[in-house]
Scaffold this motif. Structure first.
Motif, mmCIF file in Angstrom:
data_model
loop_
_atom_site.group_PDB
_atom_site.id
_atom_site.type_symbol
_atom_site.label_atom_id
_atom_site.label_comp_id
_atom_site.label_asym_id
_atom_site.label_seq_id
_atom_site.Cartn_x
_atom_site.Cartn_y
_atom_site.Cartn_z
ATOM 1 N N ILE A 1 0.877 -1.173 0.000
ATOM 2 C CA ILE A 1 0.000 0.000 0.000
ATOM 3 C C ILE A 1 0.906 1.212 0.000
ATOM 4 N N ILE A 2 0.701 2.111 -0.934
ATOM 5 C CA ILE A 2 1.580 3.273 -1.018
ATOM 6 C C ILE A 2 0.754 4.559 -0.956
ATOM 7 N N SER A 3 1.367 5.601 -0.430
ATOM 8 C CA SER A 3 0.675 6.889 -0.398
ATOM 9 C C SER A 3 1.655 7.968 0.014
ATOM 10 N N HIS A 4 1.264 9.187 -0.203
ATOM 11 C CA HIS A 4 1.974 10.298 0.410
ATOM 12 C C HIS A 4 1.669 10.209 1.911
ATOM 13 N N PRO A 5 2.640 10.560 2.791
ATOM 14 C CA PRO A 5 2.341 10.476 4.222
ATOM 15 C C PRO A 5 1.036 11.195 4.577
ATOM 16 N N THR B 1 -4.395 -0.128 5.973
ATOM 17 C CA THR B 1 -3.741 -1.416 6.251
ATOM 18 C C THR B 1 -4.427 -2.091 7.432
ATOM 19 N N GLU B 2 -4.641 -1.268 8.460
ATOM 20 C CA GLU B 2 -5.244 -1.808 9.661
ATOM 21 C C GLU B 2 -6.653 -2.352 9.399
ATOM 22 N N LYS B 3 -7.403 -1.612 8.598
ATOM 23 C CA LYS B 3 -8.780 -2.054 8.318
ATOM 24 C C LYS B 3 -8.772 -3.333 7.490
ATOM 25 N N LEU B 4 -7.832 -3.462 6.578
ATOM 26 C CA LEU B 4 -7.745 -4.695 5.791
ATOM 27 C C LEU B 4 -7.409 -5.870 6.705
ATOM 28 N N LEU B 5 -6.502 -5.629 7.660
ATOM 29 C CA LEU B 5 -6.136 -6.695 8.597
ATOM 30 C C LEU B 5 -7.321 -7.076 9.484
ATOM 31 N N ASP C 1 3.515 -7.801 -6.209
ATOM 32 C CA ASP C 1 2.936 -8.135 -7.509
ATOM 33 C C ASP C 1 1.879 -7.122 -7.917
ATOM 34 N N SER C 2 1.429 -6.310 -6.956
ATOM 35 C CA SER C 2 0.527 -5.203 -7.281
ATOM 36 C C SER C 2 0.550 -4.216 -6.128
ATOM 37 N N VAL C 3 -0.051 -3.048 -6.332
ATOM 38 C CA VAL C 3 -0.120 -2.079 -5.241
ATOM 39 C C VAL C 3 -1.521 -1.457 -5.147
ATOM 40 N N ILE C 4 -1.810 -0.968 -3.943
ATOM 41 C CA ILE C 4 -2.991 -0.119 -3.766
ATOM 42 C C ILE C 4 -2.451 1.272 -3.439
ATOM 43 N N LEU C 5 -2.851 2.242 -4.227
ATOM 44 C CA LEU C 5 -2.387 3.614 -4.046
ATOM 45 C C LEU C 5 -3.481 4.404 -3.347
ATOM 46 N N VAL C 6 -3.154 4.978 -2.188
ATOM 47 C CA VAL C 6 -4.146 5.726 -1.416
ATOM 48 C C VAL C 6 -3.961 7.222 -1.673
ATOM 49 N N ILE C 7 -5.052 7.891 -2.011
ATOM 50 C CA ILE C 7 -4.984 9.337 -2.261
ATOM 51 C C ILE C 7 -6.002 10.038 -1.368
ATOM 52 N N ASP C 8 -5.569 11.136 -0.775
ATOM 53 C CA ASP C 8 -6.447 11.932 0.084
ATOM 54 C C ASP C 8 -7.339 12.790 -0.815
ATOM 55 N N VAL C 9 -8.649 12.674 -0.633
ATOM 56 C CA VAL C 9 -9.592 13.346 -1.541
ATOM 57 C C VAL C 9 -9.392 14.868 -1.552
ATOM 58 N N LEU D 1 2.989 -5.953 2.131
ATOM 59 C CA LEU D 1 4.336 -5.500 2.472
ATOM 60 C C LEU D 1 4.260 -4.042 2.888
ATOM 61 N N ASP D 2 4.735 -3.776 4.078
ATOM 62 C CA ASP D 2 4.651 -2.410 4.589
ATOM 63 C C ASP D 2 5.735 -1.553 3.950
ATOM 64 N N THR D 3 5.389 -0.310 3.689
ATOM 65 C CA THR D 3 6.380 0.612 3.138
ATOM 66 C C THR D 3 6.470 1.793 4.081
ATOM 67 N N PRO D 4 7.688 2.181 4.493
ATOM 68 C CA PRO D 4 7.777 3.258 5.474
ATOM 69 C C PRO D 4 7.203 4.558 4.939
ATOM 70 N N GLY D 5 6.430 5.232 5.786
ATOM 71 C CA GLY D 5 5.817 6.472 5.331
ATOM 72 C C GLY D 5 6.794 7.646 5.392
ATOM 73 N N HIS D 6 7.778 7.539 6.296
ATOM 74 C CA HIS D 6 8.706 8.652 6.489
ATOM 75 C C HIS D 6 9.523 8.879 5.225
ATOM 76 N N GLN D 7 9.545 10.136 4.757
ATOM 77 C CA GLN D 7 10.187 10.399 3.469
ATOM 78 C C GLN D 7 11.673 10.090 3.438
ATOM 79 N N ASP D 8 12.324 10.213 4.593
ATOM 80 C CA ASP D 8 13.757 9.936 4.623
ATOM 81 C C ASP D 8 14.049 8.463 4.332
#
Ligand code: G4P
Length: 526
Positions: A15-19, A27-31, A104-112, A84-91
């Motif tokens: 799951i990827i997104s801008h912080p 992620t939590e809701k999917l779990l 093998d795929s991603v879900i991209l989250v965008i803030d409306v 697979l978790d991806t760190p949100g911190h930009q550094d």
């Protein structure tokens, strides 16, 4: 169960997104839906807290905790799901790019409300480089945000995705009533004005049906009908195969915080998302259902215990079946090794695993021998090289502050680079070492770890550099002229590739114009 059936069940994604767009919440809701955790908060508490951005020890500690959430596995509707978790911190963006080579795929989250943000663009570019299928989740519909059509235009234009809405919001912010699920042709609404409760989905075979007016009111119903008609006219019909080729992205709307639209997303995901995909090695294409096991390391997690330099290497199984205590070839060192305590991950628990299949992630205990990109096989020489490095943002010379400890310093720097903490460039003219990082925080991390884990002391000196550019030559004469004129700006990366350390955008532009027979790339893979 046969090998191919086991593999076909697997769905490994990130799951990827801008912080702050809602990645952790989703992620939590999917779990929760997958039954992998029982209460909200379990993942969130592991997240690197925003307040800690200047305190790297705190961040490292939290990263230590978050090893448990690096991979989250659960079963849902007879599929085995690995998030697979991806760190949100930009550094730590480089960590994220590397993790994306294992999904093998991603879900991209965008803030409306925020739409496409910088980090969204970069992450989507990394996915597009390898045609990773992308599903889009537009989040926070319970808040006022951009018009849905405008937002989709923005996503198409800024990140070049071809979209196909599979759900559509009914109202927004204060007026947000729920979503129409185009995929299953059903409607899901909040109960009354209370945004805490959600009605069961109601199947609506035909949105012209007057039941829609009864459910959402006449005004919202006719607006929805108009919008759906427009969608059908403007966007292509959904085709799962085109999505799996990375050429069409389904879009869902919802509110992760309020559990809205998450179930629909997950149900559609398990149905259409790709099973483990073949992976290109330098030698050949490796298919998941091949009998012989192969895997590659995409992430190395160091332990924060300074007395033990033990680390955990995360490897994605590319083909076949991994077995505990079986001898495998570590291709780079040409050594046979076996693992007595490999780990898999089920929600927040680590377990020793006997078997893992293509698509799964195994954690391999390591005492400092593994490097990002390393391959393990049953004997074949395979090199999975598509782990990209991007030009760092910061550059500094590293100096040895204790001449008695030069060996320790070199070893420490090498191992930290193998872990992917930062990038090392060695100047061709004098052999001086430059450390390049995405965030300034890494310099502190490196200094601290060199001292505490390797007993070496270092200091830094600024190295003025605008961008590191990997040089590709189509013209030998241009290359040798360029080498002569720019010798003091030339360096080698850890794979011995030639890198031009451009000191300004102006000098880069001039160099590009002067040597058209050369290409300058901002990433190591081209
Ligand atoms: P990230 O991992 O992408 O960085 O985002 P995260 O899930 O941490 O969400 C960032 C903030 O947005 C959190 O609020 C979270 O509660 C909120 N959020 C997530 N989904 C929704 C949604 O659908 N609607 C609304 N209104 N908010 C949402 P926070 O105040 O920063 O954190 P917290 O105090 O709630 O933990």
């Amino acid at each position: 169960m046969s090998l191919s059936k086991e593999i076909a069940k697997r769905r490994t994604f990130g799951i990827i997104s801008h912080p702050d767009a809602g990645k952790t919440t989703l992620t939590e809701k999917l779990l929760l839906f997958g039954g992998a955790i029982q209460e909200a908060g379990a993942v969130k508490s592991n997240k690197i807290k925003k307040t800690a951005t200047s305190d790297f020890m705190e961040i490292e500690k939290q990263r230590g905790i978050s090893v448990a959430t690096s991979v989250m596995g659960f079963s849902y509707k007879d599929k085995r799901i690995n998030i697979l978790d991806t760190p949100g911190h930009q550094d730590f963006a480089e960590d994220t790019y590397r993790t994306l080579t294992a999904v093998d795929s991603v879900i991209l989250v965008i803030d409306v409300a925020k739409g496409v943000e910088t980090q969204t663009e970069k992450l989507a570019e990394v996915c597009r480089m390898r045609d990773t299928p992308i599903m889009v989740f537009i989040n926070k519909l319970d808040r006022e945000g951009k018009d849905a059509f405008d937002l989709l235009d923005e996503v198409e234009q800024k990140i070049g995705l071809h979209l196909c809405p599979l759900s559509w919001p009914i109202g927004m912010g204060q007026d947000f009533q729920g979503v129409y699920d185009i995929w299953s042709q059903s409607i899901k609404l909040y109960l009354g004005g209370n945004k805490q409760k959600i009605q069961e989905s109601v199947k609506i075979d035909n949105i012209a049906d007057s039941i829609l007016d009864e459910m959402v009111g006449q005004k919202a119903a006719s607006q929805l009908r108009e919008e759906i008609e427009l969608i059908q006219g403007v966007y292509p019909t959904f085709d799962a195969e085109t999505y799996r080729k990375g050429q069409l992205s389904p879009v869902f709307f919802g509110s992760a915080l309020n559990n809205f639209g998450v179930n629909e997303l997950l149900d559609c995901f398990v149905e259409i998302a790709p099973s483990p995909q073949p992976k290109k090695a330098e030698e050949r294409l490796v298919k998941p259902e091949e009998e012989n096991f192969s895997a590659f390391v995409f992430k190395i997690h160091a332990n924060m215990d300074p007395n033990h330099r033990n680390r955990l290497a995360f490897a994605k199984v590319v083909s076949g079946n991994f077995e505990r205590n079986k001898n495998y070839l570590h291709v780079r060192t040409n050594k046979k090794m076996k693992f007595s305590a490999p780990m898999t991950f089920l929600a927040s628990k680590k377990n020793v695993v006997d078997n893992a299949y293509a698509g799964d992630i195994v954690g391999l205990p390591d005492s400092g021998n593994f490097r990002i990109g390393d391959a393990f096989t049953e004997g074949e020489n395979l090199h999975f090289r598509d782990i990209p490095s991007f030009s760092p943002e910061h550059f500094r010379f590293i100096n040895n502050d204790d001449p008695m400890k030069a060996k320790q310093l070199n070893k420490g720097v090498d191992q930290l680079m193998d872990e992917g903490v930062a990038q090392l460039f060695t100047l061709e003219t004098n052999g001086r070492k430059i450390i390049g990082t995405v965030g300034a925080l890494q310099y502190e991390v490196i200094q601290y770890r060199l001292e505490h884990e390797y007993g070496a002391k270092c200091s830094y000196e600024n190295y003025p550099c605008h961008k590191a550019c990997w040089v590709e030559s189509h013209d030998e004469q241009h290359l040798s002229e360029f080498r002569m004129q720019k010798s003091r700006y030339l360096a080698r990366d850890k794979f011995d590739q030639l890198v031009f350390m451009a000191d300004s955008s102006f000098s880069l532009q001039m160099t590009q114009e002067k040597f058209p027979g050369l290409s300058f790339h901002f990433k190591s893979e081209f």
